[in-house]
Design an enzyme around this catalytic site. Sequence first.
Site, PDB file in Angstrom:
ATOM      1  N   PHE A  34       0.827  -1.213   0.000  1.00  0.00           N
ATOM      2  CA  PHE A  34       0.000   0.000   0.000  1.00  0.00           C
ATOM      3  C   PHE A  34       0.857   1.257   0.000  1.00  0.00           C
ATOM      4  O   PHE A  34       0.692   2.136  -0.864  1.00  0.00           O
ATOM      5  CB  PHE A  34      -0.945  -0.002   1.208  1.00  0.00           C
ATOM      6  CG  PHE A  34      -1.649   1.318   1.395  1.00  0.00           C
ATOM      7  CD1 PHE A  34      -2.531   1.790   0.438  1.00  0.00           C
ATOM      8  CD2 PHE A  34      -1.397   2.100   2.518  1.00  0.00           C
ATOM      9  CE1 PHE A  34      -3.183   3.020   0.605  1.00  0.00           C
ATOM     10  CE2 PHE A  34      -2.044   3.316   2.691  1.00  0.00           C
ATOM     11  CZ  PHE A  34      -2.927   3.779   1.727  1.00  0.00           C
ATOM     12  N   LEU A  68      -6.528   5.500  14.228  1.00  0.00           N
ATOM     13  CA  LEU A  68      -6.783   4.449  13.235  1.00  0.00           C
ATOM     14  C   LEU A  68      -6.875   3.119  13.978  1.00  0.00           C
ATOM     15  O   LEU A  68      -5.927   2.709  14.653  1.00  0.00           O
ATOM     16  CB  LEU A  68      -5.653   4.412  12.202  1.00  0.00           C
ATOM     17  CG  LEU A  68      -5.609   3.175  11.283  1.00  0.00           C
ATOM     18  CD1 LEU A  68      -6.886   3.062  10.460  1.00  0.00           C
ATOM     19  CD2 LEU A  68      -4.389   3.230  10.382  1.00  0.00           C
ATOM     20  N   SER A  78      -5.671  -7.631   9.190  1.00  0.00           N
ATOM     21  CA  SER A  78      -4.951  -8.198   8.035  1.00  0.00           C
ATOM     22  C   SER A  78      -5.861  -8.484   6.850  1.00  0.00           C
ATOM     23  O   SER A  78      -5.574  -9.359   6.040  1.00  0.00           O
ATOM     24  CB  SER A  78      -4.200  -9.484   8.432  1.00  0.00           C
ATOM     25  OG  SER A  78      -3.387  -9.227   9.548  1.00  0.00           O
ATOM     26  N   LEU A 117      -1.655  13.262  19.991  1.00  0.00           N
ATOM     27  CA  LEU A 117      -2.181  12.588  21.184  1.00  0.00           C
ATOM     28  C   LEU A 117      -2.206  11.070  21.017  1.00  0.00           C
ATOM     29  O   LEU A 117      -2.346  10.575  19.922  1.00  0.00           O
ATOM     30  CB  LEU A 117      -3.590  13.107  21.459  1.00  0.00           C
ATOM     31  CG  LEU A 117      -3.659  14.621  21.641  1.00  0.00           C
ATOM     32  CD1 LEU A 117      -5.110  15.072  21.691  1.00  0.00           C
ATOM     33  CD2 LEU A 117      -2.936  15.025  22.927  1.00  0.00           C
TER      34      LEU A 117
HETATM   35  C1  YNC Z   1      -0.317   2.454  10.886  1.00  0.00           C
HETATM   36  N1  YNC Z   1      -0.282   2.531  12.204  1.00  0.00           N
HETATM   37  O1  YNC Z   1       1.877  -1.280   6.679  1.00  0.00           O
HETATM   38  P1  YNC Z   1       1.561  -1.963   3.448  1.00  0.00           P
HETATM   39  S1  YNC Z   1      -1.301   5.142  14.626  1.00  0.00           S
HETATM   40  C2  YNC Z   1      -0.350   3.486   8.806  1.00  0.00           C
HETATM   41  N2  YNC Z   1      -0.318   3.567  10.152  1.00  0.00           N
HETATM   42  O2  YNC Z   1       0.366  -1.449   4.400  1.00  0.00           O
HETATM   43  P2  YNC Z   1      -4.523  -4.080   7.065  1.00  0.00           P
HETATM   44  C3  YNC Z   1      -0.355   1.204   8.816  1.00  0.00           C
HETATM   45  N3  YNC Z   1      -0.359   2.336   8.108  1.00  0.00           N
HETATM   46  O3  YNC Z   1       2.682  -2.358   4.393  1.00  0.00           O
HETATM   47  P3  YNC Z   1      -4.562  -4.242   9.928  1.00  0.00           P
HETATM   48  C4  YNC Z   1      -0.338   1.185  10.206  1.00  0.00           C
HETATM   49  N4  YNC Z   1      -0.347  -0.091  10.635  1.00  0.00           N
HETATM   50  O4  YNC Z   1       1.047  -3.128   2.698  1.00  0.00           O
HETATM   51  C5  YNC Z   1      -0.359  -0.846   9.523  1.00  0.00           C
HETATM   52  N5  YNC Z   1      -0.366  -0.065   8.441  1.00  0.00           N
HETATM   53  O5  YNC Z   1       1.939  -0.825   2.597  1.00  0.00           O
HETATM   54  C6  YNC Z   1      -0.354  -0.501   7.043  1.00  0.00           C
HETATM   55  N6  YNC Z   1      -3.960  -1.884  15.355  1.00  0.00           N
HETATM   56  O6  YNC Z   1      -3.562  -3.032   6.307  1.00  0.00           O
HETATM   57  C7  YNC Z   1       0.537  -1.697   6.786  1.00  0.00           C
HETATM   58  N7  YNC Z   1      -3.459   1.894  15.459  1.00  0.00           N
HETATM   59  O7  YNC Z   1      -5.879  -3.505   7.145  1.00  0.00           O
HETATM   60  C8  YNC Z   1      -0.037  -2.231   5.506  1.00  0.00           C
HETATM   61  O8  YNC Z   1      -3.823  -4.156   8.504  1.00  0.00           O
HETATM   62  C9  YNC Z   1      -1.511  -2.012   5.682  1.00  0.00           C
HETATM   63  O9  YNC Z   1      -5.826  -5.025   9.814  1.00  0.00           O
HETATM   64  C10 YNC Z   1      -2.190  -3.287   6.184  1.00  0.00           C
HETATM   65  O10 YNC Z   1      -4.924  -2.725  10.264  1.00  0.00           O
HETATM   66  C11 YNC Z   1      -3.941  -1.813  10.712  1.00  0.00           C
HETATM   67  O11 YNC Z   1      -3.607   6.207  14.292  1.00  0.00           O
HETATM   68  C12 YNC Z   1      -4.388  -1.202  12.050  1.00  0.00           C
HETATM   69  O12 YNC Z   1      -1.919   0.446  16.163  1.00  0.00           O
HETATM   70  C13 YNC Z   1      -3.275  -0.274  12.549  1.00  0.00           C
HETATM   71  O13 YNC Z   1      -6.091  -1.413  14.747  1.00  0.00           O
HETATM   72  C14 YNC Z   1      -5.656  -0.407  11.817  1.00  0.00           C
HETATM   73  O14 YNC Z   1      -3.535  -3.181  13.149  1.00  0.00           O
HETATM   74  C15 YNC Z   1      -4.664  -2.331  13.063  1.00  0.00           C
HETATM   75  O15 YNC Z   1      -3.547  -4.693  10.919  1.00  0.00           O
HETATM   76  C16 YNC Z   1      -4.976  -1.831  14.466  1.00  0.00           C
HETATM   77  O16 YNC Z   1      -4.429  -5.420   6.423  1.00  0.00           O
HETATM   78  C17 YNC Z   1      -4.067  -1.475  16.745  1.00  0.00           C
HETATM   79  O17 YNC Z   1      -1.663  -0.974   6.674  1.00  0.00           O
HETATM   80  C18 YNC Z   1      -4.189   0.044  16.847  1.00  0.00           C
HETATM   81  C19 YNC Z   1      -3.082   0.787  16.127  1.00  0.00           C
HETATM   82  C20 YNC Z   1      -2.582   2.766  14.749  1.00  0.00           C
HETATM   83  C21 YNC Z   1      -2.250   3.973  15.565  1.00  0.00           C
HETATM   84  C22 YNC Z   1      -2.477   6.171  13.908  1.00  0.00           C
HETATM   85  C23 YNC Z   1      -1.980   7.038  12.776  1.00  0.00           C
HETATM   86  C24 YNC Z   1      -2.465   6.421  11.490  1.00  0.00           C
HETATM   87  C25 YNC Z   1      -1.923   7.112  10.262  1.00  0.00           C
HETATM   88  C26 YNC Z   1      -2.505   6.542   8.984  1.00  0.00           C
HETATM   89  C27 YNC Z   1      -1.918   7.163   7.729  1.00  0.00           C
HETATM   90  C28 YNC Z   1      -2.514   8.513   7.422  1.00  0.00           C
HETATM   91  C29 YNC Z   1      -1.996   9.078   6.118  1.00  0.00           C
HETATM   92  C30 YNC Z   1      -2.501  10.505   5.852  1.00  0.00           C
HETATM   93  C31 YNC Z   1      -3.979  10.511   5.401  1.00  0.00           C
HETATM   94  C32 YNC Z   1      -4.536  11.947   5.168  1.00  0.00           C
HETATM   95  C33 YNC Z   1      -3.869  12.514   3.998  1.00  0.00           C
HETATM   96  C34 YNC Z   1      -4.317  13.881   3.651  1.00  0.00           C
HETATM   97  C35 YNC Z   1      -4.328  14.911   3.171  1.00  0.00           C
HETATM   98 MG    MG Z   2      -7.966  -5.323   7.931  1.00  0.00          MG
END
Ligand code: YNC
Ligand code: MG
Length: 394
Positions: A4, A137, A145, A394
Site C-alpha cells: 500500500f 486508526l 490483516s 495525542l
Molecule cells: C499504521 N499505524 O503497513 P503496506 S497510529 C499506517 N499507520 O500497508 P490491514 C499502517 N499504516 O505495508 P490491519 C499502520 N499499521 O502493505 C499498519 N499499516 O503498505 C499498514 N492496530 O492493512 C501496513 N493503530 O488492514 C499495511 O492491517 C496495511 O488489519 C495493512 O490494520 C492496521 O492512528 C491497524 O496500532 C493499525 O487497529 C488499523 O492493526 C490495526 O492490521 C490496528 O491489512 C491497533 O496498513 C491500533 C493501532 C494505529 C495507531 C495512527 C496514525 C495512522 C496514520 C494513517 C496514515 C494517514 C496518512 C494521511 C492521510 C490523510 C492525507 C491527507 C491529506
Molecule cells: Mg484489515
Amino acid sequence: RYAFWETQPVVQFDGAGDAQEDGPIDKPKTVGDVRQEPYPLPDSFEWCEADVCDAAQVREVYELLSLNYVEDDDAMFRFNYSREFLQWALQPPGFRRDWHVGVRVKASRKLVAFISAIPATVVAAGKSLPMVEINFLCVHKKLRSKRLAPVMIKEITRRVNLCDIWQAAYTAGVVLPMPVAVCRYWHRSLNPKKLIEIGFSSLAPRMTMARTIKLYKLPPTPATAGLRPMRPSDSPAVAALLNSYLARFKVAQHFTADEVEHWLSPREMVVDCYVVEAPSSGSASTSGQITDVVSFYTLPSSVLGHPEHKELRAAYMFYTVPGSVPLPQLLQDAMVLAASKGYDVFNALDLMENQAVLKDLKFGVGDGTLQYYLYNWRVRGVPFGAPDVGLILL
Ligand code: YNC
Ligand code: MG
C-alpha cells in the site's frame, strides 16, 4: 515491501528525490479532481460518521478503542483514552464531523473500525501548511490483516482533499515509508510500587522496594513561585509565547489563540496546564506577561489480565515552554502536580529540549520508537533528530 504505502505520495526508502526541493510529492490537484464517491468497502460493511457530541456514539468509539487500540509489544497494557478525552481530541476549532470516520457491520450496526482527521497548521522546515493530523486508526481485532486500513486511509484522504487540504501529519509505532523524525518515550515513576506490581517496571538490581520508593519520592508542592492553572483568558499570551518557542524546531505545530484555548485550557482528567505570569501592576482580570507554560494530558492504559490492578494512570508531557524557570524545574513541578493527583507514571518524548534533562529527572528510556510522518510533503535532510521536533500528537 509495502504494497500500500509504495502507492502513496510519501517519501520512499529508495532515496529517489533526495535532491529535490521541499514540496508536495503528488502533482498539484484541485478539489474538482477529487473522487466524489466514497471508496467501496467489502459488501457487509458501510461507512458512518461518528458524532462524538452524542453520548451513545462517543461510547461506541470509546469501546472500540478500549478493546482494540494500541498495545505494548507484550500485550500487557492497552491505551484507554476516556470519552471526555476523545471529545477533546476530536473537536478542536475547525473540526469536521465527516472526518470522524467509522466503519459499521451493515447487519448488526456494530462499529468495527475508526480513523480521524483534525485540522492543524504544521510548519515543516520553515514552510507553514494547512494540514490534518490523523489519529485513532483502529480496526477490530477480528478484522485484522484484511486490508481494511488502506481503504480507510484512502477514504479519509479523499474527504480531506475535498476540503482543499493536501498534507497530513501522523505518528505510529510501526516503521513505514518514511519517517521525518524518530522519537522515544521516557518514563518517570511516580508510584514505583504499583508500576513494579503490574510489570511496567522492575526492581533494579541491588535495590529494595523501600529504597526505590525513596528514590522516586517528590516534594509535596511545586518549586516555582506563582505557578497557577492556565485560564482561557491567557490564550492569546500563551499562543504568542508558544509559537515563538516552537519556531526553533524543524517540524512543529503553529497555534491560533483559539486553538491554544482548546488544547491547553485545563479539563479535568484530560489536560492540565500551568503558567507562570510575570508580576504586573495590571488588574486581576487581564493576564500580564506569561513567561512559562507547562502542560500534560491524561491517558490511562488498561492493565491486561492482572488480578488486582485494572488501570495504569499515566500523564503525558504536552506543550511546555521554559522562560523564567529552567526546563528541569518546570518539568519537575509538573511531575509533583501529577503525583499529588494520583498518577502512577509521567511520560515524555525525547523531542524539543527534553533529551538533555530527562535522565537527571530520573526518567528511564522506554522500549520502541515513535515515528513521525508527513503525507504528500517532501522535506530534505530527513530523518530529523528528536530535538528537531516541536509537534505532539495525542
Ligand atoms: C499504521 N499505524 O503497513 P503496506 S497510529 C499506517 N499507520 O500497508 P490491514 C499502517 N499504516 O505495508 P490491519 C499502520 N499499521 O502493505 C499498519 N499499516 O503498505 C499498514 N492496530 O492493512 C501496513 N493503530 O488492514 C499495511 O492491517 C496495511 O488489519 C495493512 O490494520 C492496521 O492512528 C491497524 O496500532 C493499525 O487497529 C488499523 O492493526 C490495526 O492490521 C490496528 O491489512 C491497533 O496498513 C491500533 C493501532 C494505529 C495507531 C495512527 C496514525 C495512522 C496514520 C494513517 C496514515 C494517514 C496518512 C494521511 C492521510 C490523510 C492525507 C491527507 C491529506
Ligand atoms: Mg484489515
